[in-house]
Design a protein around this motif. Structure first.
Motif, mmCIF file in Angstrom:
data_model
loop_
_atom_site.group_PDB
_atom_site.id
_atom_site.type_symbol
_atom_site.label_atom_id
_atom_site.label_comp_id
_atom_site.label_asym_id
_atom_site.label_seq_id
_atom_site.Cartn_x
_atom_site.Cartn_y
_atom_site.Cartn_z
ATOM 1 N N ILE A 160 0.832 -1.211 0.000
ATOM 2 C CA ILE A 160 0.000 0.000 0.000
ATOM 3 C C ILE A 160 0.862 1.254 0.000
ATOM 4 O O ILE A 160 0.632 2.192 -0.777
ATOM 5 N N THR A 161 1.856 1.298 0.873
ATOM 6 C CA THR A 161 2.720 2.494 0.936
ATOM 7 C C THR A 161 3.486 2.678 -0.366
ATOM 8 O O THR A 161 3.701 3.821 -0.806
ATOM 9 N N GLY A 162 3.871 1.563 -1.016
ATOM 10 C CA GLY A 162 4.549 1.676 -2.301
ATOM 11 C C GLY A 162 3.653 2.281 -3.368
ATOM 12 O O GLY A 162 4.074 3.161 -4.128
ATOM 13 N N ARG A 163 2.399 1.837 -3.429
ATOM 14 C CA ARG A 163 1.478 2.377 -4.420
ATOM 15 C C ARG A 163 1.117 3.830 -4.123
ATOM 16 O O ARG A 163 0.964 4.642 -5.049
ATOM 17 N N TYR A 214 -10.565 0.566 17.298
ATOM 18 C CA TYR A 214 -11.280 0.249 16.055
ATOM 19 C C TYR A 214 -12.467 1.182 15.860
ATOM 20 O O TYR A 214 -12.721 1.659 14.745
ATOM 21 N N ALA A 215 -13.200 1.419 16.950
ATOM 22 C CA ALA A 215 -14.343 2.334 16.855
ATOM 23 C C ALA A 215 -13.885 3.735 16.460
ATOM 24 O O ALA A 215 -14.505 4.391 15.616
ATOM 25 N N GLY A 216 -12.792 4.190 17.058
ATOM 26 C CA GLY A 216 -12.285 5.522 16.736
ATOM 27 C C GLY A 216 -11.905 5.660 15.283
ATOM 28 O O GLY A 216 -12.228 6.667 14.632
ATOM 29 N N TRP A 217 -11.215 4.648 14.738
ATOM 30 C CA TRP A 217 -10.820 4.721 13.328
ATOM 31 C C TRP A 217 -12.035 4.667 12.413
ATOM 32 O O TRP A 217 -12.080 5.368 11.386
ATOM 33 N N THR A 249 -5.683 7.539 -2.374
ATOM 34 C CA THR A 249 -7.121 7.535 -2.650
ATOM 35 C C THR A 249 -7.818 7.203 -1.330
ATOM 36 O O THR A 249 -7.174 6.727 -0.390
ATOM 37 N N PRO A 250 -9.133 7.442 -1.248
ATOM 38 C CA PRO A 250 -9.821 7.083 -0.003
ATOM 39 C C PRO A 250 -9.663 5.614 0.368
ATOM 40 O O PRO A 250 -9.455 5.286 1.536
ATOM 41 N N ASN A 251 -9.736 4.734 -0.623
ATOM 42 C CA ASN A 251 -9.604 3.308 -0.336
ATOM 43 C C ASN A 251 -8.229 2.975 0.231
ATOM 44 O O ASN A 251 -8.105 2.245 1.223
ATOM 45 N N LYS A 252 -7.188 3.504 -0.394
ATOM 46 C CA LYS A 252 -5.837 3.202 0.064
ATOM 47 C C LYS A 252 -5.550 3.825 1.420
ATOM 48 O O LYS A 252 -4.896 3.211 2.270
ATOM 49 N N ALA A 253 -6.042 5.044 1.644
ATOM 50 C CA ALA A 253 -5.826 5.685 2.945
ATOM 51 C C ALA A 253 -6.543 4.927 4.055
ATOM 52 O O ALA A 253 -5.983 4.723 5.152
ATOM 53 N N ALA A 254 -7.778 4.486 3.788
ATOM 54 C CA ALA A 254 -8.515 3.715 4.792
ATOM 55 C C ALA A 254 -7.822 2.386 5.066
ATOM 56 O O ALA A 254 -7.677 1.973 6.224
ATOM 57 N N ALA A 255 -7.396 1.703 4.003
ATOM 58 C CA ALA A 255 -6.710 0.422 4.179
ATOM 59 C C ALA A 255 -5.392 0.600 4.922
ATOM 60 O O ALA A 255 -5.012 -0.242 5.752
ATOM 61 N N LEU A 256 -4.666 1.703 4.638
ATOM 62 C CA LEU A 256 -3.409 1.961 5.334
ATOM 63 C C LEU A 256 -3.638 2.106 6.831
ATOM 64 O O LEU A 256 -2.924 1.504 7.647
ATOM 65 N N GLY A 257 -4.648 2.906 7.201
ATOM 66 C CA GLY A 257 -4.931 3.077 8.619
ATOM 67 C C GLY A 257 -5.376 1.796 9.289
ATOM 68 O O GLY A 257 -4.933 1.469 10.397
ATOM 69 N N GLU A 258 -6.259 1.049 8.625
ATOM 70 C CA GLU A 258 -6.765 -0.190 9.218
ATOM 71 C C GLU A 258 -5.658 -1.218 9.399
ATOM 72 O O GLU A 258 -5.583 -1.891 10.433
ATOM 73 N N ASN A 259 -4.801 -1.338 8.405
ATOM 74 C CA ASN A 259 -3.715 -2.311 8.526
ATOM 75 C C ASN A 259 -2.690 -1.884 9.566
ATOM 76 O O ASN A 259 -2.090 -2.734 10.233
ATOM 77 N N ALA A 260 -2.483 -0.577 9.715
ATOM 78 C CA ALA A 260 -1.566 -0.113 10.763
ATOM 79 C C ALA A 260 -2.139 -0.419 12.148
ATOM 80 O O ALA A 260 -1.412 -0.846 13.062
ATOM 81 N N ILE A 261 -3.441 -0.220 12.309
ATOM 82 C CA ILE A 261 -4.086 -0.533 13.589
ATOM 83 C C ILE A 261 -4.016 -2.031 13.876
ATOM 84 O O ILE A 261 -3.710 -2.458 14.997
ATOM 85 N N LEU A 262 -4.300 -2.845 12.857
ATOM 86 C CA LEU A 262 -4.214 -4.284 13.025
ATOM 87 C C LEU A 262 -2.784 -4.733 13.295
ATOM 88 O O LEU A 262 -2.551 -5.669 14.078
ATOM 89 N N LEU A 263 -1.818 -4.067 12.655
ATOM 90 C CA LEU A 263 -0.416 -4.413 12.873
ATOM 91 C C LEU A 263 -0.033 -4.230 14.336
ATOM 92 O O LEU A 263 0.614 -5.106 14.942
ATOM 93 N N ALA A 264 -0.417 -3.089 14.925
ATOM 94 C CA ALA A 264 -0.092 -2.841 16.329
ATOM 95 C C ALA A 264 -0.738 -3.889 17.237
ATOM 96 O O ALA A 264 -0.092 -4.408 18.164
ATOM 97 N N ASN A 265 -1.993 -4.223 16.948
ATOM 98 C CA ASN A 265 -2.682 -5.207 17.781
ATOM 99 C C ASN A 265 -2.039 -6.590 17.650
ATOM 100 O O ASN A 265 -1.755 -7.260 18.645
ATOM 101 N N LEU A 266 -1.830 -7.014 16.411
ATOM 102 C CA LEU A 266 -1.272 -8.344 16.187
ATOM 103 C C LEU A 266 0.148 -8.462 16.732
ATOM 104 O O LEU A 266 0.524 -9.508 17.277
ATOM 105 N N ALA A 267 0.940 -7.399 16.592
ATOM 106 C CA ALA A 267 2.325 -7.452 17.069
ATOM 107 C C ALA A 267 2.368 -7.639 18.587
ATOM 108 O O ALA A 267 3.094 -8.509 19.103
#
Length: 458
Positions: free
Chosen positions: A382-385, A440-443, A392-410
């Motif tokens: 995503i960051t490369g694209r 998640y609710a905040g995002w 775009t809205p889709n990429k920005a939303a996906a970037l935020g969601e994956n960053a949030i999931l990354l912190a949780n999963l890590a």
């Protein structure tokens, strides 16, 4: 009941707190609670006689008794005849007050289900139809049923005026977010709002669910379990509804009448909205009476998803191909990571906190680490694209969601590793997950409220 165990007012306060906690479970009648308390007091007396201090004895005795869900299952086995009667709509117990409460719950649930069904058709009074105003119905879909489910749960929990006011404010904010921005039907923000507004409002439902004990991590974990079981009940209701629709078509067509218009315009949309409330009522009515489905689902799907994720990582490494970051692929990867997180949450809600780490915990660690690796790959793509073609809205939303999931999963992987190595308690993992839910609710609210005006040109 037996007389109070030694230890003075402080010990009696602990007994009072424990009793209030147990009495919240509607499947346990007052005699059942008294029987449990007798057992607890007897265990405390024995431990005090063995030389423990009163507070230490109380803690050890409660741990020996296990979690409340285990106690509920024990009562289901010992009092199966009485508990099976509770599955009947009329109550069927000797306790008339409990039967009246069940009937009141049912009546309120039916009223809320009717309200949800009416809400689906209400926009047509203002000239809005699904065929001509698809974007409106897509962004407002969650507002047809979820406020009524929240109302039922708030009523059942006896929510305070402050909580009710907060719920009204959150759903009003959702209505504004869904309708205030003049977005074209093809706008990416329409799709993002349609996806994220239900998530944001579902956490409002969680506020209603936990309104009787907002600060309790266990209550938040109960809401996770409620979410999964409601989904299962909803699918079962949908399957039954499909059979009903099939019979409607067959029988009416046999007499030369086509029910297609009635089914499409009334039965399906109204039934879909009402079923959300009905499923919520079913979960509440059957709480802890039948076996909890969480252990079954997690132990079935955790190995399957672990194998699937590892297979994907191995294939990715062998082919050295890139990851497609178009909208459909982003949604697919996010759903995959959400499912993994759901399996983790469900297993936490079903696990005995005092059980030693075992093979299933190691399997979960492998699942979380695999998901973490996939999340990193998706984030890099995503960051490369974005750096190459812009955001775009889709990429920005996906970037935020994956960053949030990354912190949780890590951090979940780190805590699971500590649990498996016997260097950290299970409660740390549980507290981390329940404390992270508001993120998640905040995002979701950020995507719903900020993205449409920010990306109004896309």
């Amino acid at each position: 009941m037996t007389s109070g165990s030694g230890g003075g007012d402080g010990l009696e306060a602990q007994f009072d707190q424990w009793r209030r906690y147990v009495e919240r479970r509607k499947e346990l009648r007052q005699p059942d609670v008294e029987e449990l308390e007798d057992h607890l007091r007897g265990s405390v007396d024995e431990l005090v006689d063995a030389g423990l201090r009163a507070d230490e004895a109380f803690l050890v005795a409660v741990k020996r008794m296990g979690s409340l869900d285990e106690l509920s299952r024990e009562f289901a086995r010992e009092h199966s005849e009485r508990l099976w009667k509770q599955l009947v709509l009329t109550g069927g117990t000797d306790d008339q007050a409990e039967g009246a409460t069940s009937r009141h719950d049912l009546l309120v649930a039916v009223g809320c289900a009717v309200g949800a069904a009416v809400s689906v058709k209400a926009p047509e009074l203002f000239g809005l139809t699904p065929e001509a105003d698809g974007a409106f119905y897509g962004t407002n879909a969650a507002l047809f049923a979820l406020p009524w489910l929240a109302a039922f749960l708030a009523w059942r929990r006896g929510a305070s005026k402050a909580v009710v006011g907060a719920l009204v404010a959150l759903f009003a904010l959702g209505a504004v977010a869904a309708n205030a921005y003049p977005l074209a039907d093809e706008s990416q923000s329409v799709v993002l709002t349609a996806i994220h507004l239900p998530i944001a409002l579902w956490f409002a439902v969680g506020l209603a669910y936990a309104s009787d004990d907002l600060r309790s991590p266990r209550r938040r974990m109960d809401f996770v379990r409620f979410t999964g079981e409601l989904f299962v009940y909803y699918v079962l209701i949908a399957l039954g509804g499909g059979v009903l629709v099939g019979f409607l078509f067959g029988t009416f067509q046999a007499i030369g009448v086509s029910p297609e218009h009635v089914v499409a315009e009334w039965v399906l949309p109204c039934g879909a909205a009402a079923a959300v409330v009905v499923a919520g009522w079913l979960v509440e009515a059957k709480q802890s009476v039948v076996e909890n489905i969480a252990p079954v689902l997690t132990r079935l799907f955790t190995p399957l998803f672990t194998v699937a994720l590892l297979a994907f990582l191995v294939t990715f490494g062998l082919t050295r191909g890139g990851i497609d970051v178009e909208r459909e692929a982003l949604i697919l990867f996010d759903l995959l990571l959400v499912v993994v997180l759901g399996l983790l949450l469900y297993s936490i809600s079903a696990r005995d906190p005092l059980a030693p780490p075992g093979l299933f915990d190691r399997l979960q660690l492998a699942l979380v680490v695999s998901a973490l690796a996939i999340d990193v790959l998706v984030l890099l793509a995503i960051t490369g694209r974005i750096s190459e073609y812009g955001t775009t809205p889709n990429k920005a939303a996906a970037l935020g969601e994956n960053a949030i999931l990354l912190a949780n999963l890590a951090w979940s992987a780190w805590l699971l590793l500590g649990l498996v190595r016997r260097r950290g308690p299970f409660t740390a993992l549980e507290r981390w997950q329940t404390g992270y839910l508001p993120v998640y609710a905040g995002w979701a609210w950020v995507v719903v409220l900020v993205f449409p005006p920010l990306f109004d040109h896309l």
